[in-house]
Design a protein around this motif. Structure first.
Motif, PDB file in Angstrom:
ATOM      1  N   ARG A   1       0.811  -1.224  -0.203  1.00 16.50           N
ATOM      2  CA  ARG A   1       0.040  -0.164   0.132  1.00 16.50           C
ATOM      3  C   ARG A   1       0.748   1.069   0.042  1.00 16.50           C
ATOM      4  N   TYR A   2       1.904   1.147   0.949  1.00 12.55           N
ATOM      5  CA  TYR A   2       2.844   2.365   0.729  1.00 12.55           C
ATOM      6  C   TYR A   2       4.032   2.487  -0.402  1.00 12.55           C
ATOM      7  N   ASN A   3       4.272   1.350  -0.572  1.00 14.80           N
ATOM      8  CA  ASN A   3       5.177   1.344  -1.872  1.00 14.80           C
ATOM      9  C   ASN A   3       4.498   1.687  -3.210  1.00 14.80           C
ATOM     10  N   PHE A   4       3.477   1.026  -3.208  1.00 12.70           N
ATOM     11  CA  PHE A   4       2.392   1.416  -4.616  1.00 12.70           C
ATOM     12  C   PHE A   4       1.358   2.284  -4.483  1.00 12.70           C
ATOM     13  N   ASP A   5       0.233   1.784  -3.673  1.00 15.14           N
ATOM     14  CA  ASP A   5      -1.116   2.410  -4.037  1.00 15.14           C
ATOM     15  C   ASP A   5      -0.997   3.950  -3.524  1.00 15.14           C
ATOM     16  N   LEU A   6      -0.577   4.158  -2.254  1.00 12.74           N
ATOM     17  CA  LEU A   6      -0.666   5.567  -1.817  1.00 12.74           C
ATOM     18  C   LEU A   6       0.224   6.442  -2.617  1.00 12.74           C
ATOM     19  N   VAL A   7       1.419   6.167  -3.394  1.00  7.75           N
ATOM     20  CA  VAL A   7       2.151   6.876  -4.351  1.00  7.75           C
ATOM     21  C   VAL A   7       1.713   6.930  -5.624  1.00  7.75           C
ATOM     22  N   ARG A   8       0.399   6.428  -5.734  1.00  4.02           N
ATOM     23  CA  ARG A   8      -0.446   6.338  -7.056  1.00  4.02           C
ATOM     24  C   ARG A   8       0.078   5.428  -8.133  1.00  4.02           C
ATOM     25  N   ILE A   9       0.682   4.327  -7.642  1.00  3.31           N
ATOM     26  CA  ILE A   9       0.922   3.319  -8.661  1.00  3.31           C
ATOM     27  C   ILE A   9       0.191   2.148  -8.259  1.00  3.31           C
ATOM     28  N   PRO A  10      -1.193   2.268  -9.282  1.00  2.01           N
ATOM     29  CA  PRO A  10      -2.246   1.160  -9.073  1.00  2.01           C
ATOM     30  C   PRO A  10      -1.744  -0.301  -9.592  1.00  2.01           C
ATOM     31  N   GLU A  11      -2.666  -1.120  -9.029  1.00  2.00           N
ATOM     32  CA  GLU A  11      -2.229  -2.765  -9.327  1.00  2.00           C
ATOM     33  C   GLU A  11      -1.974  -2.945 -10.825  1.00  2.00           C
ATOM     34  N   ASP A  12      -2.476  -2.195 -11.860  1.00  2.00           N
ATOM     35  CA  ASP A  12      -2.228  -2.301 -13.097  1.00  2.00           C
ATOM     36  C   ASP A  12      -1.254  -1.606 -13.836  1.00  2.00           C
ATOM     37  N   HIS A  13      -0.488  -0.928 -13.038  1.00  2.00           N
ATOM     38  CA  HIS A  13       0.734  -0.017 -13.380  1.00  2.00           C
ATOM     39  C   HIS A  13       1.739  -0.735 -14.019  1.00  2.00           C
ATOM     40  N   PRO A  14       2.521  -0.643 -14.985  1.00  2.00           N
ATOM     41  CA  PRO A  14       3.662  -1.315 -15.483  1.00  2.00           C
ATOM     42  C   PRO A  14       4.709  -1.140 -14.509  1.00  2.00           C
ATOM     43  N   ALA A  15       4.908  -0.253 -13.505  1.00  2.00           N
ATOM     44  CA  ALA A  15       6.043  -0.087 -12.581  1.00  2.00           C
ATOM     45  C   ALA A  15       5.974  -1.365 -11.468  1.00  2.00           C
TER      46      ALA A  15
ATOM     47  N   GLU B   1      32.016  22.655 -12.403  1.00  2.00           N
ATOM     48  CA  GLU B   1      32.344  22.754 -13.789  1.00  2.00           C
ATOM     49  C   GLU B   1      31.368  21.348 -14.298  1.00  2.00           C
ATOM     50  N   ARG B   2      31.002  20.585 -13.270  1.00  2.00           N
ATOM     51  CA  ARG B   2      30.138  19.407 -13.879  1.00  2.00           C
ATOM     52  C   ARG B   2      28.974  19.637 -14.397  1.00  2.00           C
ATOM     53  N   ARG B   3      28.517  19.210 -15.795  1.00  2.00           N
ATOM     54  CA  ARG B   3      27.538  19.632 -16.490  1.00  2.00           C
ATOM     55  C   ARG B   3      26.287  18.622 -16.004  1.00  2.00           C
ATOM     56  N   ILE B   4      25.026  19.593 -15.767  1.00  4.15           N
ATOM     57  CA  ILE B   4      23.800  18.866 -15.199  1.00  4.15           C
ATOM     58  C   ILE B   4      22.754  19.194 -16.219  1.00  4.15           C
ATOM     59  N   ILE B   5      21.983  18.245 -16.470  1.00  2.00           N
ATOM     60  CA  ILE B   5      20.579  18.457 -17.299  1.00  2.00           C
ATOM     61  C   ILE B   5      19.327  17.995 -16.525  1.00  2.00           C
ATOM     62  N   PHE B   6      18.339  18.890 -16.647  1.00  3.00           N
ATOM     63  CA  PHE B   6      16.792  18.520 -16.175  1.00  3.00           C
ATOM     64  C   PHE B   6      16.321  17.984 -17.394  1.00  3.00           C
ATOM     65  N   HIS B   7      15.434  16.884 -17.370  1.00  5.53           N
ATOM     66  CA  HIS B   7      14.406  16.616 -18.629  1.00  5.53           C
ATOM     67  C   HIS B   7      13.252  16.550 -17.878  1.00  5.53           C
ATOM     68  N   HIS B   8      12.096  16.521 -18.725  1.00  9.73           N
ATOM     69  CA  HIS B   8      10.858  16.140 -18.137  1.00  9.73           C
ATOM     70  C   HIS B   8      10.596  14.895 -18.036  1.00  9.73           C
ATOM     71  N   SER B   9       9.843  14.317 -17.002  1.00 10.61           N
ATOM     72  CA  SER B   9       9.699  13.005 -16.809  1.00 10.61           C
ATOM     73  C   SER B   9       8.565  12.697 -16.399  1.00 10.61           C
ATOM     74  N   TYR B  10       8.303  11.340 -16.467  1.00 13.89           N
ATOM     75  CA  TYR B  10       6.990  10.708 -15.703  1.00 13.89           C
ATOM     76  C   TYR B  10       7.089   9.979 -14.486  1.00 13.89           C
ATOM     77  N   PHE B  11       6.448  10.477 -13.401  1.00 11.91           N
ATOM     78  CA  PHE B  11       6.351   9.483 -12.197  1.00 11.91           C
ATOM     79  C   PHE B  11       4.749   9.585 -11.624  1.00 11.91           C
ATOM     80  N   PRO B  12       4.295   8.637 -11.255  1.00  9.10           N
ATOM     81  CA  PRO B  12       2.983   8.743 -10.845  1.00  9.10           C
ATOM     82  C   PRO B  12       2.738   9.643  -9.751  1.00  9.10           C
ATOM     83  N   PHE B  13       3.715   9.878  -8.798  1.00  2.10           N
ATOM     84  CA  PHE B  13       3.484  10.490  -7.703  1.00  2.10           C
ATOM     85  C   PHE B  13       3.614  12.143  -7.774  1.00  2.10           C
ATOM     86  N   VAL B  14       4.337  12.566  -9.023  1.00  6.49           N
ATOM     87  CA  VAL B  14       4.652  13.982  -9.031  1.00  6.49           C
ATOM     88  C   VAL B  14       3.877  14.600 -10.269  1.00  6.49           C
ATOM     89  N   GLU B  15       3.454  15.912 -10.327  1.00  6.30           N
ATOM     90  CA  GLU B  15       3.139  16.550 -11.434  1.00  6.30           C
ATOM     91  C   GLU B  15       3.454  18.095 -11.405  1.00  6.30           C
TER      92      GLU B  15
END
Ligand code: DAH
Length: 351
Positions: free
Chosen positions: A141-155, A250-264
């Motif tokens: 429940r904590y690992n999946f459901d409550l962070v919006r990863i439902p039963e049928d989610h590919p994750a 000096e190190r280069r960093i980049i931000f990409h858009h991405s998808y995680f069920p618990f953020v928007e």
């Protein structure tokens, strides 16, 4: 043997026989004869005080005690002499070579992943994040459901990990080794009220086809900040500052858009690949992308805030999950993540 009558005579007899004791076993015999607790001669003498006429008792007792002290000191001194002689004998006979160099003691050190973990934790702690911990064995429940990863989610399939047999109900698929530290976002929000600023370090476990950048056991730091007016730019600023602390300017960093069920919206942060320096193509470490992803994050999904009883019109939050092994790889230019857990001391002692 005739008993000398005075303590002086007794002393003389004892010291003479002590001087004749030339090794440890002779010293032990002497000690038993004179100072032995049950029937040593001095002990017996002390015990006989009470048989003396009353007017002699005090003086006799004192003399006996004094003699006891003297003999103890003489014994200690004699032992030093005998030991020194014995040591000299052994060394000249070559049994002990005192010139042989000692065996060096190898000093232990912290595992590179532990070192990196500590550095990451202090970078965030310096920015005001508080460290909390959560369980490695987690309810699904904590690992999946409550962070919006439902039963049928590919994750769920992607991460399908080690499930525990649960004694608590029909469904034995309820507890598992957590696949990420994100369930702690829920655990923290359940027991705290905004403003929240925490990090949660810990081990996670996944079903993984291991390769140079993937291991089935990994270490993460989860970050969570919830308050009025928290924005995506706050997340970026926090992560920039973190990257600057760990990798330098000096190190280069980049931000990409991405998808995680618990953020928007969701983002990913990557660091330029130290193997191909971003040229990509055949690189096995970055798989030709030129970048190595070390972190996922984003703005906490309003539905999660509402589920936790927070007013999502008032409060907003950001969250992120950072992979410590990846940071360690990038830091030291290590080519294969699997090396961390092979227990190869030659490898580990370099860090
Ligand atoms: N839990 C994700 C993982 O293990 C990483 C992550 C992504 C954590 C986005 C977050 C987040 O907190 O906002 O892949």
């Amino acid at each position: 043997m005739a008993q000398p009558t005075t303590t002086d005579a007794l002393r003389q007899q004892a010291l003479e026989s002590l001087a004749a004791a030339a090794d440890q076993s002779a010293l032990d015999t002497w000690r038993a004869e004179w100072l032995g607790r049950s029937d040593g001669r001095i002990t017996t003498m002390l015990r006989s005080v009470k048989d003396r006429p009353p007017e002699q008792r005090a003086e006799f007792g004192q003399a006996a005690n004094r003699l006891k002290g003297e003999l103890e000191a003489a014994l200690a001194e004699r032992e030093d002499v005998v030991n020194a002689r014995e040591f000299a004998r052994l060394s000249t006979e070559g049994a002990i070579d005192v010139t042989l160099p000692g065996r060096p003691q190898r000093r232990g050190r912290l595992h590179p992943v532990t070192q990196t973990m500590r550095d990451c934790v202090s970078a965030f702690a310096d920015m005001g994040f508080r460290v909390v911990e959560g369980p490695e064995v987690e309810w699904s429940r904590y690992n999946f459901d409550l962070v919006r990863i439902p039963e049928d989610h590919p994750a769920r399939d992607m991460w399908d990990t080690i499930w525990m047999e649960s004694s608590r109900g029909e469904d034995d698929r309820q507890m598992l080794l957590r696949t990420h530290t994100s369930p702690n976002q829920i655990r923290v929000m359940e027991r705290m009220q905004p403003p929240i600023r925490v990090i949660v370090p810990g081990k996670c476990y996944r079903q993984e086809a291991t390769d140079a950048t993937h291991e089935w056991m990994l270490t993460q730091i989860e970050g969570l900040a919830v308050d009025e007016g928290v924005r995506l730019s706050d997340l970026k600023g926090t992560l920039y500052e973190f990257a600057r602390c760990l990798f330098g300017e000096e190190r280069r960093i980049i931000f990409h858009h991405s998808y995680f069920p618990f953020v928007e919206p969701g983002i990913e942060m990557a660091i330029d690949c130290f193997i191909c320096r971003g040229s990509g193509a055949e690189c096995g470490t970055c798989h030709g992308t030129g970048w190595i992803e070390i972190l996922g994050g984003g703005m906490v999904h309003p539905e999660i805030l509402e589920n936790m009883g927070y007013d999502s019109e008032k409060y907003t939050g950001f969250a992120f999950g950072l992979g410590i092994e990846r940071v360690a790889l990038l830091r030291w230019g290590i080519e294969d993540i699997r090396r961390f857990y092979q227990n190869d001391l030659a490898f580990l002692s370099q860090f």
